[in-house]
Design a protein around this motif. Structure first.
Motif, mmCIF file in Angstrom:
data_model
loop_
_atom_site.group_PDB
_atom_site.id
_atom_site.type_symbol
_atom_site.label_atom_id
_atom_site.label_comp_id
_atom_site.label_asym_id
_atom_site.label_seq_id
_atom_site.Cartn_x
_atom_site.Cartn_y
_atom_site.Cartn_z
ATOM 1 N N GLN A 136 0.920 -1.312 0.091
ATOM 2 C CA GLN A 136 0.093 0.296 -0.049
ATOM 3 C C GLN A 136 0.814 1.224 -0.140
ATOM 4 O O GLN A 136 1.976 1.040 1.060
ATOM 5 C CB GLN A 136 -1.333 0.081 1.261
ATOM 6 N N PRO A 167 -6.369 4.160 -0.964
ATOM 7 C CA PRO A 167 -6.620 3.015 -2.683
ATOM 8 C C PRO A 167 -5.675 2.841 -3.198
ATOM 9 O O PRO A 167 -5.366 1.910 -4.341
ATOM 10 C CB PRO A 167 -7.598 3.789 -2.993
ATOM 11 N N TYR A 207 -2.113 1.032 -4.423
ATOM 12 C CA TYR A 207 -0.656 0.491 -4.451
ATOM 13 C C TYR A 207 -0.322 0.531 -5.099
ATOM 14 O O TYR A 207 -0.438 0.214 -6.662
ATOM 15 C CB TYR A 207 -1.778 -0.920 -3.849
ATOM 16 N N ASP A 245 -1.489 0.102 -9.161
ATOM 17 C CA ASP A 245 -2.439 -0.481 -8.586
ATOM 18 C C ASP A 245 -3.445 0.158 -7.798
ATOM 19 O O ASP A 245 -3.686 1.109 -6.994
ATOM 20 C CB ASP A 245 -2.491 -1.648 -7.763
ATOM 21 N N SER A 283 -6.530 -0.893 -7.943
ATOM 22 C CA SER A 283 -8.254 -1.950 -8.287
ATOM 23 C C SER A 283 -8.976 -1.675 -6.342
ATOM 24 O O SER A 283 -9.952 -1.536 -6.974
ATOM 25 C CB SER A 283 -7.759 -2.805 -7.895
ATOM 26 N N ARG A 284 -8.827 -1.274 -5.792
ATOM 27 C CA ARG A 284 -9.734 -0.781 -4.138
ATOM 28 C C ARG A 284 -10.596 0.550 -5.219
ATOM 29 O O ARG A 284 -11.566 0.672 -4.046
ATOM 30 C CB ARG A 284 -8.753 0.012 -3.760
ATOM 31 N N LEU A 285 -10.458 0.798 -5.991
ATOM 32 C CA LEU A 285 -11.219 1.986 -6.930
ATOM 33 C C LEU A 285 -12.793 1.338 -7.730
ATOM 34 O O LEU A 285 -12.745 2.287 -8.547
ATOM 35 C CB LEU A 285 -10.147 3.134 -7.230
ATOM 36 N N TYR A 286 -12.170 0.530 -7.805
ATOM 37 C CA TYR A 286 -12.302 -0.511 -8.665
ATOM 38 C C TYR A 286 -12.625 -0.598 -10.349
ATOM 39 O O TYR A 286 -12.649 -0.580 -11.691
ATOM 40 C CB TYR A 286 -14.362 -0.407 -8.847
#
Length: 165
Positions: free
Chosen positions: A42, A46, A48, A125, A127-130
């Protein structure tokens, strides 16, 4: 042979800046931060840093696992950049010049990776934000450049309000 106009020179300068920024960021990720040994960490919120060796085209599509595929993708990227460089020589709008520069720089940045490593270095990355793909600066430049080319074509085709057809 006609030299590029000012928008063409903007495209070339922006392409060079993208190539340098892309390659410096990848050098830092690989050899200073050593992300391959960490895999994913991280960086903040969000965001990474995740190590991915992308053997596909954009966002891992159309994988090129074999050496022939790798060199075909390198060649294709270089040909695209050359075609765009000729197009940029005749760019008549700043937005078009900027868009062409972003795509050229991104294409060459990823071609350098493919030639050096056999795959593209991806590490951004979110991906936590879709957003499901891991990408790099060159990928972002290509995506933004294509979007700006589309915007430029829409602006160019648009007629001012009240204009007669």
């Amino acid at each position: 042979m006609k030299l590029a106009n000012r928008h063409g020179w903007t495209a070339y300068g922006l392409a060079l800046a993208i190539i340098i920024l892309d390659q410096l960021s990848k050098h830092w990720i690989l050899f200073v931060y050593d992300l391959p040994s960490r895999v994913s960490e991280q960086a903040g919120g969000p965001f990474y840093l995740t190590m991915v060796w992308n053997q596909g085209v954009s966002f891992g599509l159309l994988r090129a696992d074999q050496d022939l595929g790798r060199w075909l993708l390198v060649g294709f990227s270089v040909v695209v950049a050359i075609v765009l460089a000729f197009w940029a020589r005749r760019a008549d709008r700043g937005l078009m010049g900027a868009a062409l520069g972003l795509v050229m720089g991104g294409a060459i940045g990823n071609a350098i990776d493919r030639a050096r490593f056999g795959a593209v270095v991806d590490f951004i990355d979110v991906s936590r934000l879709y957003f499901p793909w891991v990408f790099n600066i060159a990928d972002a430049a290509i995506t933004i450049g294509v979007a700006l080319l589309l915007l430029d074509s829409l602006r160019r085709d648009a007629k001012p309000l009240g204009a007669k057809p």
